[in-house]
Motif scaffolding. Structure first.
Motif, short mmCIF file in Angstrom:
data_model
loop_
_atom_site.label_atom_id
_atom_site.label_comp_id
_atom_site.label_asym_id
_atom_site.label_seq_id
_atom_site.Cartn_x
_atom_site.Cartn_y
_atom_site.Cartn_z
N VAL A 215 0.91 -1.06 0.17
CA VAL A 215 -0.05 -0.02 0.00
C VAL A 215 0.89 1.26 0.11
O VAL A 215 1.90 1.41 0.85
CB VAL A 215 -0.99 -0.24 1.14
CG1 VAL A 215 -1.57 1.38 1.25
CG2 VAL A 215 -2.04 -1.03 1.31
N SER A 216 0.68 2.27 -1.06
CA SER A 216 1.38 3.24 -1.10
C SER A 216 0.46 4.71 -0.51
O SER A 216 -0.54 4.63 -1.33
CB SER A 216 1.94 3.67 -2.42
OG SER A 216 2.79 4.90 -2.49
N LEU A 217 1.04 5.29 0.26
CA LEU A 217 0.11 6.48 0.79
C LEU A 217 1.17 7.78 0.13
O LEU A 217 0.92 8.92 0.54
CB LEU A 217 0.19 6.72 2.20
CG LEU A 217 -0.35 5.61 3.15
CD1 LEU A 217 -0.58 6.00 4.48
CD2 LEU A 217 -1.69 5.42 2.34
N VAL A 218 1.98 7.59 -0.93
CA VAL A 218 2.99 8.61 -1.37
C VAL A 218 2.52 8.78 -2.93
O VAL A 218 3.19 7.82 -3.62
CB VAL A 218 4.36 8.39 -1.06
CG1 VAL A 218 4.89 9.92 -1.40
CG2 VAL A 218 4.37 8.09 0.45
N LEU B 197 0.87 -3.63 -6.04
CA LEU B 197 0.26 -2.59 -5.32
C LEU B 197 -1.49 -2.76 -5.19
O LEU B 197 -1.95 -2.89 -5.90
CB LEU B 197 0.26 -1.15 -6.13
CG LEU B 197 1.61 -0.41 -6.00
CD1 LEU B 197 1.72 0.55 -7.04
CD2 LEU B 197 1.65 0.39 -4.70
N VAL B 198 -1.58 -3.15 -3.73
CA VAL B 198 -2.69 -3.31 -3.50
C VAL B 198 -3.76 -2.31 -2.96
O VAL B 198 -5.05 -2.44 -2.73
CB VAL B 198 -2.91 -4.56 -2.39
CG1 VAL B 198 -2.25 -5.86 -3.08
CG2 VAL B 198 -2.40 -4.23 -1.20
N GLY B 199 -3.34 -1.00 -2.58
CA GLY B 199 -3.81 0.10 -2.27
C GLY B 199 -3.05 1.28 -2.71
O GLY B 199 -2.04 1.32 -2.51
N ARG B 200 -3.82 2.45 -2.72
CA ARG B 200 -3.06 3.74 -2.97
C ARG B 200 -4.23 4.86 -2.77
O ARG B 200 -5.37 4.65 -2.55
CB ARG B 200 -2.52 4.01 -4.54
CG ARG B 200 -3.85 3.26 -5.51
CD ARG B 200 -4.61 4.56 -6.34
NE ARG B 200 -5.56 4.32 -7.22
CZ ARG B 200 -6.28 5.12 -7.98
NH1 ARG B 200 -6.20 6.43 -7.72
NH2 ARG B 200 -7.18 4.85 -8.69
N THR B 201 -3.56 6.05 -2.53
CA THR B 201 -4.91 7.20 -2.27
C THR B 201 -5.23 7.60 -3.39
O THR B 201 -4.52 7.50 -4.59
CB THR B 201 -3.65 8.41 -1.70
OG1 THR B 201 -3.12 9.17 -2.49
CG2 THR B 201 -2.80 7.83 -0.69
N GLY B 202 -6.10 8.51 -3.21
CA GLY B 202 -6.82 9.06 -4.40
C GLY B 202 -6.30 10.10 -5.21
O GLY B 202 -6.41 10.42 -5.98
N THR C 280 -1.43 8.26 12.05
CA THR C 280 -2.05 7.32 11.16
C THR C 280 -1.14 6.11 10.89
O THR C 280 -1.48 5.01 10.67
CB THR C 280 -2.42 8.03 9.76
OG1 THR C 280 -3.51 9.17 10.10
CG2 THR C 280 -3.15 7.28 8.83
N VAL C 281 0.10 6.35 10.37
CA VAL C 281 0.98 5.42 10.25
C VAL C 281 1.18 4.62 11.56
O VAL C 281 1.43 3.38 11.37
CB VAL C 281 2.34 6.13 10.04
CG1 VAL C 281 3.57 5.02 9.48
CG2 VAL C 281 2.42 6.87 8.70
N GLU C 282 1.15 5.13 12.73
CA GLU C 282 1.48 4.16 14.03
C GLU C 282 0.13 3.12 14.05
O GLU C 282 0.13 2.03 14.38
CB GLU C 282 1.49 4.98 15.22
CG GLU C 282 2.97 5.70 15.08
CD GLU C 282 2.80 6.76 16.33
OE1 GLU C 282 1.79 7.13 17.00
OE2 GLU C 282 3.90 7.11 16.84
N LEU C 283 -1.08 3.57 13.78
CA LEU C 283 -2.42 2.73 13.76
C LEU C 283 -2.19 1.54 12.63
O LEU C 283 -2.54 0.58 12.83
CB LEU C 283 -3.37 3.65 13.24
CG LEU C 283 -4.17 4.63 14.60
CD1 LEU C 283 -5.29 5.19 14.08
CD2 LEU C 283 -4.64 3.61 15.59
N LEU C 284 -1.79 1.99 11.41
CA LEU C 284 -1.41 0.90 10.30
C LEU C 284 -0.40 0.30 10.64
O LEU C 284 -0.40 -1.12 10.31
CB LEU C 284 -1.00 1.87 9.11
CG LEU C 284 -2.32 2.59 8.37
CD1 LEU C 284 -1.93 3.43 7.33
CD2 LEU C 284 -3.46 1.75 8.05
N ILE D 187 -7.82 4.14 -1.23
CA ILE D 187 -7.89 3.68 0.40
C ILE D 187 -8.11 5.19 1.10
O ILE D 187 -7.69 5.07 2.26
CB ILE D 187 -6.71 2.73 0.95
CG1 ILE D 187 -5.48 3.16 0.48
CG2 ILE D 187 -7.01 1.42 0.37
CD1 ILE D 187 -4.80 4.51 1.23
N GLY D 188 -8.66 6.22 0.40
CA GLY D 188 -8.50 7.48 1.22
C GLY D 188 -7.66 8.54 0.40
O GLY D 188 -6.91 8.30 -0.59
N GLY D 189 -7.25 9.52 1.47
CA GLY D 189 -6.16 10.52 1.01
C GLY D 189 -4.86 10.17 1.59
O GLY D 189 -4.77 9.19 2.23
#
Length: 259
Positions: free
Chosen positions: A20-23, A39-44, A89-93, A59-61
């Motif tokens: 999953v990439s948040l960048v 890549l199974v997930g990415r931001t909008g 957020t990163v700590e939750l993930l 998976i959101g922003g």
């Protein structure tokens, strides 16, 4: 072999990673390294390459991610950035994603380490080496240009309130490559400011970025009339997206220096 990320965490190579990439800029790089299928997930906001990311679940922003949606995707690796993603957020993930790969490019040549990190952890070493060679060629062309006149430029990323970037940012260090520097506006990484005669006197010109605020040529024309200094609309992706877009960014810098 281990690969160390921006905060010193070592990572083992994993050819079967579920990422999953948040960048946004790194999502593009991962696709260009041949990793779109993992890549199974990415931001909008991960919009490049458009024809490829369309098939990757959103998976959101970058800051407001859907935790439960990510959990169901069962990723083994999360790619984040110190500037773009929020630590809580990163700590939750991190409670259910075993590998958090942290990135923090601060200058153009940091893209080489970034590509090698992604290529190493996700077993695309040759693709990363090829990308690095292309980057070195573009960078050599930039460095071969005759030096221009040093200028102080105010790079605007927002209005209402007006905001700029500090000298300790990737954008500022991109502009340093062509001899342009930021005015000193305090210790904040992204300072707020008010227009004043003192500020205008400090700068040779203003750059209005096309992102994150959508400045347009109309904004540039109006501001130039207001402050009496040159105002130029610039492509924010070319200036701030590291990873794949940095190749085009180096070419864009050459063009900017000649304008």
């Amino acid at each position: 072999m281990e690969y160390t990320d921006a905060i010193g965490t070592p990572h083992q190579a994993d050819p079967h990673a579920r990422i999953v990439s948040l960048v946004p800029s790194i999502t593009e790089l991962l696709c260009d390294l041949g990793l779109a299928g993992q890549l199974v997930g990415r931001t909008g906001f991960c919009i490049h390459p458009a024809e490829v990311v369309r098939a990757i679940p959103k998976i959101g922003g970058t800051k407001d991610v859907n935790i439960e949606k990510i959990r169901k995707l069962a990723p083994t690796h999360l790619v984040v950035n110190i500037d773009e993603n929020e630590k809580p957020t990163v700590e939750l993930l991190a409670e259910f994603i075993p590998n958090i790969v942290v990135t923090h490019p601060l200058r153009p040549r940091d893209n080489l380490d970034l590509a090698r990190l992604m290529g190493g952890v996700f077993c695309r070493e040759q693709a990363a080496a090829d990308w690095c060679a292309a980057f070195e060629a573009e960078y050599a062309l930039l460095r071969a240009m005759p030096p221009g006149r040093p200028q102080t430029m105010l790079y605007c990323i927002w209005q209402d309130p007006w905001m700029t970037v500090s000298r300790d940012t990737y954008i500022a260090r991109m502009l340093e490559e062509i001899g342009w520097s930021m005015p000193e506006l305090g210790e904040a990484r992204y300072p707020r400011f008010e227009w004043s005669s003192e500020l205008i006197a400090q700068v040779d010109g203003v750059l209005l970025s096309s992102e994150p605020y959508r400045f347009t040529e109309a904004h540039a024309d109006a501001l130039e009339k207001q402050i009496g200094k040159p105002v130029l609309l610039v492509d924010g992706e070319m200036m701030s997206w590291y990873g794949s877009r940095a190749l085009q960014g180096l070419r864009y810098l050459r063009e900017l220096a000649q304008r």
